[in-house]
Design an enzyme around this catalytic site. Sequence first.
Site, PDB file in Angstrom:
ATOM      1  N   LYS A  68       8.166  14.434   6.745  1.00 55.17           N
ATOM      2  CA  LYS A  68       7.124  14.035   5.711  1.00 55.17           C
ATOM      3  C   LYS A  68       7.455  12.905   4.961  1.00 55.17           C
ATOM      4  O   LYS A  68       6.755  11.926   4.935  1.00 55.17           O
ATOM      5  CB  LYS A  68       6.370  15.318   5.262  1.00 55.17           C
ATOM      6  CG  LYS A  68       5.852  16.179   6.377  1.00 55.17           C
ATOM      7  CD  LYS A  68       5.259  17.532   5.794  1.00 55.17           C
ATOM      8  CE  LYS A  68       5.073  18.304   7.201  1.00 55.17           C
ATOM      9  NZ  LYS A  68       6.298  18.705   7.935  1.00 55.17           N
ATOM     10  N   LYS A 128      13.702 -19.426 -16.956  1.00 49.91           N
ATOM     11  CA  LYS A 128      13.696 -18.886 -15.439  1.00 49.91           C
ATOM     12  C   LYS A 128      12.415 -18.377 -15.154  1.00 49.91           C
ATOM     13  O   LYS A 128      11.744 -17.957 -16.053  1.00 49.91           O
ATOM     14  CB  LYS A 128      14.684 -17.872 -15.374  1.00 49.91           C
ATOM     15  CG  LYS A 128      16.190 -18.191 -15.282  1.00 49.91           C
ATOM     16  CD  LYS A 128      17.266 -17.444 -14.644  1.00 49.91           C
ATOM     17  CE  LYS A 128      16.812 -17.180 -13.089  1.00 49.91           C
ATOM     18  NZ  LYS A 128      17.624 -16.101 -12.494  1.00 49.91           N
ATOM     19  N   ASN A 150       2.699  25.569  13.071  1.00 47.57           N
ATOM     20  CA  ASN A 150       3.381  24.817  13.920  1.00 47.57           C
ATOM     21  C   ASN A 150       2.421  23.495  14.487  1.00 47.57           C
ATOM     22  O   ASN A 150       2.484  22.493  14.524  1.00 47.57           O
ATOM     23  CB  ASN A 150       4.279  25.459  15.011  1.00 47.57           C
ATOM     24  CG  ASN A 150       5.073  26.023  14.248  1.00 47.57           C
ATOM     25  OD1 ASN A 150       5.509  26.168  13.144  1.00 47.57           O
ATOM     26  ND2 ASN A 150       6.129  26.705  15.090  1.00 47.57           N
ATOM     27  N   ASN A 203      11.357 -16.020 -12.080  1.00 47.24           N
ATOM     28  CA  ASN A 203      11.818 -15.528 -10.862  1.00 47.24           C
ATOM     29  C   ASN A 203      10.884 -15.137  -9.710  1.00 47.24           C
ATOM     30  O   ASN A 203       9.650 -14.790  -9.913  1.00 47.24           O
ATOM     31  CB  ASN A 203      12.601 -14.218 -11.283  1.00 47.24           C
ATOM     32  CG  ASN A 203      13.842 -14.383 -12.085  1.00 47.24           C
ATOM     33  OD1 ASN A 203      14.534 -15.573 -12.041  1.00 47.24           O
ATOM     34  ND2 ASN A 203      14.051 -13.830 -13.260  1.00 47.24           N
ATOM     35  N   GLN A 206      10.301  19.793   8.894  1.00 49.44           N
ATOM     36  CA  GLN A 206       9.572  19.671   7.646  1.00 49.44           C
ATOM     37  C   GLN A 206      10.143  18.410   6.845  1.00 49.44           C
ATOM     38  O   GLN A 206       9.414  17.705   6.062  1.00 49.44           O
ATOM     39  CB  GLN A 206      10.089  20.922   6.767  1.00 49.44           C
ATOM     40  CG  GLN A 206       9.230  20.903   5.371  1.00 49.44           C
ATOM     41  CD  GLN A 206       9.307  22.119   4.791  1.00 49.44           C
ATOM     42  OE1 GLN A 206       8.446  23.144   5.167  1.00 49.44           O
ATOM     43  NE2 GLN A 206       9.816  22.363   3.743  1.00 49.44           N
ATOM     44  N   TYR A 237       9.633  24.349  17.835  1.00 50.34           N
ATOM     45  CA  TYR A 237       9.378  23.909  16.466  1.00 50.34           C
ATOM     46  C   TYR A 237      10.869  24.595  15.868  1.00 50.34           C
ATOM     47  O   TYR A 237      11.335  25.457  15.965  1.00 50.34           O
ATOM     48  CB  TYR A 237       8.372  24.635  15.659  1.00 50.34           C
ATOM     49  CG  TYR A 237       8.346  24.299  14.222  1.00 50.34           C
ATOM     50  CD1 TYR A 237       7.915  23.296  13.602  1.00 50.34           C
ATOM     51  CD2 TYR A 237       8.797  25.244  13.243  1.00 50.34           C
ATOM     52  CE1 TYR A 237       7.734  23.026  12.305  1.00 50.34           C
ATOM     53  CE2 TYR A 237       9.111  24.809  12.033  1.00 50.34           C
ATOM     54  CZ  TYR A 237       8.491  23.801  11.383  1.00 50.34           C
ATOM     55  OH  TYR A 237       8.638  23.509   9.877  1.00 50.34           O
ATOM     56  N   SER A 268      13.037 -13.924 -17.275  1.00 48.25           N
ATOM     57  CA  SER A 268      14.149 -13.429 -17.561  1.00 48.25           C
ATOM     58  C   SER A 268      14.357 -13.029 -18.710  1.00 48.25           C
ATOM     59  O   SER A 268      13.618 -13.674 -19.969  1.00 48.25           O
ATOM     60  CB  SER A 268      15.309 -14.219 -17.271  1.00 48.25           C
ATOM     61  OG  SER A 268      16.696 -14.112 -18.040  1.00 48.25           O
ATOM     62  N   HIS A 319      20.073 -23.377  11.855  1.00 42.48           N
ATOM     63  CA  HIS A 319      21.045 -23.021  11.139  1.00 42.48           C
ATOM     64  C   HIS A 319      20.966 -23.695   9.802  1.00 42.48           C
ATOM     65  O   HIS A 319      21.897 -23.800   9.212  1.00 42.48           O
ATOM     66  CB  HIS A 319      22.173 -23.984  12.056  1.00 42.48           C
ATOM     67  CG  HIS A 319      22.227 -24.124  13.347  1.00 42.48           C
ATOM     68  ND1 HIS A 319      23.061 -22.817  14.058  1.00 42.48           N
ATOM     69  CD2 HIS A 319      21.849 -24.735  14.477  1.00 42.48           C
ATOM     70  CE1 HIS A 319      23.013 -23.157  15.404  1.00 42.48           C
ATOM     71  NE2 HIS A 319      22.170 -24.066  15.438  1.00 42.48           N
ATOM     72  N   GLU A 360      11.386 -11.039  -3.369  1.00 42.28           N
ATOM     73  CA  GLU A 360      12.703 -10.380  -3.563  1.00 42.28           C
ATOM     74  C   GLU A 360      12.182  -8.838  -3.344  1.00 42.28           C
ATOM     75  O   GLU A 360      13.006  -8.138  -2.549  1.00 42.28           O
ATOM     76  CB  GLU A 360      13.338 -10.696  -4.824  1.00 42.28           C
ATOM     77  CG  GLU A 360      13.930 -11.846  -5.044  1.00 42.28           C
ATOM     78  CD  GLU A 360      14.588 -12.046  -6.274  1.00 42.28           C
ATOM     79  OE1 GLU A 360      15.556 -12.313  -6.424  1.00 42.28           O
ATOM     80  OE2 GLU A 360      13.663 -12.157  -7.255  1.00 42.28           O
TER      81      GLU A 360
HETATM   82  N1  ARG Z   1       5.934  23.348   6.017  1.00 43.19           N
HETATM   83  C1  ARG Z   1       6.240  23.430   7.385  1.00 43.19           C
HETATM   84  C2  ARG Z   1       6.519  21.952   7.987  1.00 43.19           C
HETATM   85  O1  ARG Z   1       6.351  21.150   7.210  1.00 43.19           O
HETATM   86  C3  ARG Z   1       5.072  23.919   8.100  1.00 43.19           C
HETATM   87  C4  ARG Z   1       5.353  24.451   9.487  1.00 43.19           C
HETATM   88  C5  ARG Z   1       6.135  25.749   9.318  1.00 43.19           C
HETATM   89  N2  ARG Z   1       6.239  26.492  10.483  1.00 43.19           N
HETATM   90  C6  ARG Z   1       7.365  27.348  10.393  1.00 43.19           C
HETATM   91  N3  ARG Z   1       7.335  28.168  11.572  1.00 43.19           N
HETATM   92  N4  ARG Z   1       7.988  27.804   9.461  1.00 43.19           N
HETATM   93  O2  ARG Z   1       6.908  21.855   9.011  1.00 43.19           O
END
Ligand code: ARG
Length: 460
Positions: free
Chosen positions: A327, A285, A112, A287, A324, A319, A279, A158, A292
């Site tokens: 990420k 064209k 953690n 683009n 998780q 935690y 295109s 405007h 965009e």
């Molecule tokens: N893979 C976990 C995450 O991304 C790591 C931490 C996991 N901790 C746990 N107590 N299961 O958060």
Amino acid sequence: MSEQKSWSDRFESALHPVIARFNASIEFDIELLPYDLTGSIAHAQMLAHTGIISEAEAQQLVAGLEQIRSEHQQGQFNPGIEAEDIHFAVERRLTEIVGDVGKKLHTGRSRNDQVGTDLRLYLRDQIDQIRSQVREFQQVLLDLAETNIETLIPGYTHLQRAQPLSLAHHLLAYFQMAQRDWERLGEVRERTNISPLGSGALAGTTFPIDRHDTASQLGFEQVYANSLDGVSDRDFAIEFLHAASLTLVHLSRLNEEIILWASQEFSFIALKDSCATGSSIMPQKKNPDVPELVRGKSGRVFGHLQGMLVLMKGLPLAYNKDLQEDKEPLFDSVKTTQACLEAMTILLREGLEFRGERLAEAVAEDFSNATDVADYLAARGVPFRQAYNLVGKVVKKSLAAGKLLKDLTLEEWKELHPAFEADIYEAIAPNQVVAARNSYGGTGFEQVRQALEQARAQIR
Ligand code: ARG
């Protein structure tokens, strides 16, 4: 009993294979590997500094971790789903390399506080990279502004023609937005650069660890004062997503303008072949795919910001595995922001050309000098509101006659108001209209030159 299970002998069987896959983060948290190694090296050194393990053991751990780094660099470290996450993957490989001493690495530490450390080291690096990309983008805006101080472009409110502008002034507005982005990211960096390492699973540890030792090895400015907060805080990630979102709002607005400017209706810019696409069916064209795409990609990051807020809002301390899920949105936002800045910098540097003649035509063909006629009278003692109404009438009459203000004869002007003199023509010429707006922060050439000077100093 299975060889595959990661945790204690309390567990008698391995995970169901579907659940194992569901639970695993290795497919995406492999991104954290370099930071996981760096964090673990600092932790191992600290364990030796505090006498929790021996100096010789720490050296073995560090050497093993460095070996994993080079294996990774050579593409030879490819843990599978059974490793679950990057932290277990590293510990397993380390133990294969150095033997049983590898099992000492996790003393006084939890995944953690480990994952929190990795994430902060990762983001700190990425913020540094994004900030230097913002600087490059600002430099390109400055270069473009530098050569276009006296290029005029219609200014809009405007999306209606309002008053003409120095093109440099228009570009410098984006420079200022980028300046705020750069500053904001710097502030986020400060709150990212705090060490959670040593918070343990949630409550600290029974070992005599030294949190300031690992923090200073890792270049963290501070340590979290509360272990529960340390393992469960993701404010820094949300703040980053917010800063990245605003950066992309700014890029997206500029791109919206570029898309308009490149249309046949505006024709203010020409896109060069290196940054435009054709295109598959309409051969005429060209683009504006890059602007965009940047405009479109910005939405992903705004979504990730929202997602992360929702992810956090119901989490009890400390935690929870929900974390998780922080990420992928973070990694995607980092990559999206970097890619957009990179593409935009190239687009502005070499992908487009302002069409000077067309711009000069555009600022001369409208009534965007009407305010200047009112200002002319007001400067000669006519109350502004009265002058404003009078000019409104002139515009109406001219429109009906298919004329522009510059086409009125001196007699016509004088009929409207005796205060008009021959110098009215100069006063309403686009160049003069722009030059005259010499109030601080305005588009007058003098102001723009000073603004450029200041902008250069800001990024020096
Ligand atoms: N893979 C976990 C995450 O991304 C790591 C931490 C996991 N901790 C746990 N107590 N299961 O958060």
